[in-house]
Design an enzyme around this catalytic site. Structure first.
Site, PDB file in Angstrom:
ATOM      1  N   HIS A  84       0.907  -1.123  -0.042  1.00  0.00           N
ATOM      2  CA  HIS A  84      -0.057  -0.165  -0.113  1.00  0.00           C
ATOM      3  C   HIS A  84       0.899   1.213  -0.018  1.00  0.00           C
ATOM      4  CE1 HIS A  84       0.854  -0.708   4.395  1.00  0.00           C
ATOM      5  NE2 HIS A  84       0.665   0.525   4.628  1.00  0.00           N
TER       6      HIS A  84
ATOM      7  N   HIS B 248       1.606   4.004   1.989  1.00  0.00           N
ATOM      8  CA  HIS B 248       1.828   4.915   3.288  1.00  0.00           C
ATOM      9  C   HIS B 248       3.424   4.826   3.409  1.00  0.00           C
ATOM     10  CE1 HIS B 248      -2.009   4.270   5.815  1.00  0.00           C
ATOM     11  NE2 HIS B 248      -2.154   5.042   5.246  1.00  0.00           N
TER      12      HIS B 248
ATOM     13  N   ASP C 134       5.868   4.493   5.332  1.00  0.00           N
ATOM     14  CA  ASP C 134       6.921   3.589   5.902  1.00  0.00           C
ATOM     15  C   ASP C 134       6.849   2.265   5.216  1.00  0.00           C
ATOM     16  OD1 ASP C 134       4.028   3.239   6.937  1.00  0.00           O
ATOM     17  OD2 ASP C 134       4.592   1.645   8.187  1.00  0.00           O
TER      18      ASP C 134
ATOM     19  N   ASP D 290      -0.512  -4.138   5.701  1.00  0.00           N
ATOM     20  CA  ASP D 290      -1.253  -3.942   7.013  1.00  0.00           C
ATOM     21  C   ASP D 290      -2.593  -4.242   6.983  1.00  0.00           C
ATOM     22  OD1 ASP D 290       1.657  -2.675   7.265  1.00  0.00           O
ATOM     23  OD2 ASP D 290       0.679  -0.645   7.584  1.00  0.00           O
TER      24      ASP D 290
ATOM     25  N   HIS E  52      -7.179  -1.938   5.495  1.00  0.00           N
ATOM     26  CA  HIS E  52      -6.212  -1.151   6.101  1.00  0.00           C
ATOM     27  C   HIS E  52      -6.934   0.300   5.947  1.00  0.00           C
ATOM     28  CE1 HIS E  52      -2.624   0.251   7.886  1.00  0.00           C
ATOM     29  NE2 HIS E  52      -2.183   0.675   6.674  1.00  0.00           N
TER      30      HIS E  52
HETATM   31 ZN    ZN Z   1       0.173   1.436   6.416  1.00  0.00          ZN
END
Ligand code: ZN
Length: 307
Positions: free
Chosen positions: A63, A65, A67, A212, A142
């Site tokens: 995904h 994001h 991180d 996640d 998520h």
């Molecule tokens: Zn995430």
């Protein structure tokens, strides 16, 4: 030599800590490297594990994001700097391609290195087939569109029994056919069944990467019984109330997915930086599922056939 190995580059979550790096994992299958997510610092962790950039040809993003992505411009810049040409395929959503292209077009111009995109969707799909491996996606739950990836070996060839092929005087030219399951017909017409001349192929191995996600009760059946399951364990049960709204799981919930999917081993990770002692994740998961491996940067996990 192991054919199927997992290298953990980073198993922390979004908030930086001195203990863990952001998400990144490398799968080594028969010498071909597949990266899942590329958090900040991934290329340095990659080098620390003495992995070879020239063997890396696929990067899968779960995904968008930071991180899980912020290490990508640096890594791609390094691959482009090497100046030896070559290519890499990034598997991501349409919006990922748009965002990343604008970065690469500015920072990685005028190189012979080819950056390709494979656009994926948040659904169950086979997104890559190599000679020996299939990669498929499963949608996760998520805060933004997210998928997990499942790597499955293709069934191998049958194994020749040399003492039996010698006894039945099978010519060398027939070996390829025997490996594919064919019987041997002798010059006098006698049929020697394949199962006398060969033994079954080694069982195919599999790895699932689930990060996640909030706990999903129906996820286990979509994953199936893999040999190694990485399932995020961002929180412990004591913080369960914040796990679901943030789109994350507890160690216990990861263990439920491992148990219900029939996984052989559960690998923890994506730890929240609030916890000082990682062994708590293992202990909590082991209350539900016995085979828990505690993840850490630098961990090398050999995916093996169990008896
Ligand atoms: Zn995430």
């Amino acid at each position: 030599m192991d054919n199927f190995t997992l290298h953990t580059l980073g198993c922390g979550s979004a908030r930086p800590s001195l203990k863990h790096q952001p998400s990144s994992t490398v799968i080594d299958h028969r010498g071909n490297l597949f990266m899942v997510d590329c958090g900040e610092g991934a290329q340095l962790a990659f080098m620390r594990q003495r992995l070879s950039f020239s063997r890396l040809q696929h990067i899968f993003l779960t995904h968008l994001h930071g991180d899980h992505v912020f290490g990508l411009p640096g890594l791609i810049g390094t691959l482009a700097l090497n100046g030896t040409g070559g290519h890499i395929t990034i598997h991501t959503f349409e919006e990922g391609k748009e965002q990343l292209c604008s970065i690469f077009n500015y920072f990685c111009r005028d190189t012979p290195f080819d950056i390709r995109f494979n656009i994926i969707k948040p659904e169950e799909d086979v997104i890559l087939e190599t000679k020996s491996l299939t990669v498929r996606t499963v949608p996760l739950n998520h805060r933004v569109t997210t998928v997990g990836y499942i790597f499955e070996e293709k069934p191998g060839e049958r194994h020749i029994k040399p003492e039996m092929t010698r006894f039945h005087e099978v010519p060398i030219s027939m070996m390829k056919h025997l490996k594919n399951g064919e019987d041997y017909v002798k010059p006098d017409g006698t049929v020697i069944p394949n199962k006398i001349l060969t033994s079954p192929p080694s069982p195919a191995l599999s790895y699932a990467h689930i990060s996640d996600t909030a706990y999903m009760k129906n996820l286990a059946e979509k994953i199936g019984p893999v040999d190694l399951l990485f399932h995020e364990t961002t929180y412990l049960e004591e913080h369960k109330a914040m796990a679901a709204p943030r789109g994350h799981s507890t160690a216990k919930q990861a263990a439920l997915v491992a148990r219900d999917s029939g996984a052989k081993i559960l690998l923890t990770g994506h730890y929240s930086s609030r916890y000082k002692d990682d062994t708590q994740f293992k202990r909590e998961a082991e209350e539900i599922f016995p085979n828990v491996l505690l993840n850490n940067e630098g961990l090398v996990t050999h995916i093996k056939r169990s008896k």
